[in-house]
Design a protein around this motif. Sequence first.
Motif, mmCIF file in Angstrom:
data_model
loop_
_atom_site.group_PDB
_atom_site.id
_atom_site.type_symbol
_atom_site.label_atom_id
_atom_site.label_comp_id
_atom_site.label_asym_id
_atom_site.label_seq_id
_atom_site.Cartn_x
_atom_site.Cartn_y
_atom_site.Cartn_z
ATOM 1 N N PHE A 1 2.216 1.965 2.860
ATOM 2 C CA PHE A 1 2.612 1.260 1.653
ATOM 3 C C PHE A 1 1.620 0.159 1.309
ATOM 4 O O PHE A 1 1.113 -0.525 2.189
ATOM 5 C CB PHE A 1 4.009 0.652 1.819
ATOM 6 N N ILE B 1 1.690 -3.127 -0.990
ATOM 7 C CA ILE B 1 2.651 -3.979 -1.670
ATOM 8 C C ILE B 1 1.917 -5.181 -2.255
ATOM 9 O O ILE B 1 1.318 -5.965 -1.529
ATOM 10 C CB ILE B 1 3.765 -4.424 -0.704
ATOM 11 N N SER C 1 5.564 -2.161 -5.069
ATOM 12 C CA SER C 1 5.170 -1.274 -3.970
ATOM 13 C C SER C 1 4.547 0.015 -4.495
ATOM 14 O O SER C 1 5.026 0.596 -5.478
ATOM 15 C CB SER C 1 6.385 -0.905 -3.111
ATOM 16 N N TYR D 1 2.788 3.755 -2.728
ATOM 17 C CA TYR D 1 2.716 4.508 -1.479
ATOM 18 C C TYR D 1 1.470 5.391 -1.485
ATOM 19 O O TYR D 1 1.014 5.831 -2.546
ATOM 20 C CB TYR D 1 3.986 5.346 -1.249
ATOM 21 N N ASN E 1 2.541 4.663 -7.780
ATOM 22 C CA ASN E 1 3.892 4.254 -8.143
ATOM 23 C C ASN E 1 4.113 4.725 -9.571
ATOM 24 O O ASN E 1 3.798 4.009 -10.527
ATOM 25 C CB ASN E 1 4.084 2.740 -8.033
#
Length: 156
Positions: free
Chosen positions: A87, A89, A99, A101, A114
């Motif tokens: 992740f 962030i 966030s 990924y 995202n």
Amino acid sequence: MKKLIFIASLLTFLNCNFKKENKHFLLIEQATWLLGNWTHTSQEGVFTERWEKLSDSTFVAESLLLKEKDTLFHENVLLEQRNDSLFYIVSIKNEEPTSFYATTIKANQIDFSNPKHDFPNLIRYQLIKKDSILASIHGKIKTKIQSQEFPMRRKK
């Protein structure tokens, strides 16, 4: 017989604890090339990104855009492996963290996505050479696809 059960239990316990201590974070290990200080100078100012290893599963970064003595942009990044996911962030002052990924993890490229975020919805880091990377952000603003590139050199 009791000794045999005790020894088997002890070995099982020790084996479980040994495995926990030697846990490997293979995904974040592939991002170690990000660690260090990176910079890029343009007409907009001096952009810097400083990556540090916080733990075996977590890296942190601070990104700044400075023009003379003014801070035009500042964000903090937490890169964290949780189980089998990586992740990214992003935290900006007075805003909720966002966030992303990892969708691509290669030896020389990592993509973070995202789809629900407006802009950017894709963040990409590419290792060009040992001392240069290209960070880029991609997404839509209204109906127009936009992208920005941030070529950076390792600061010595």
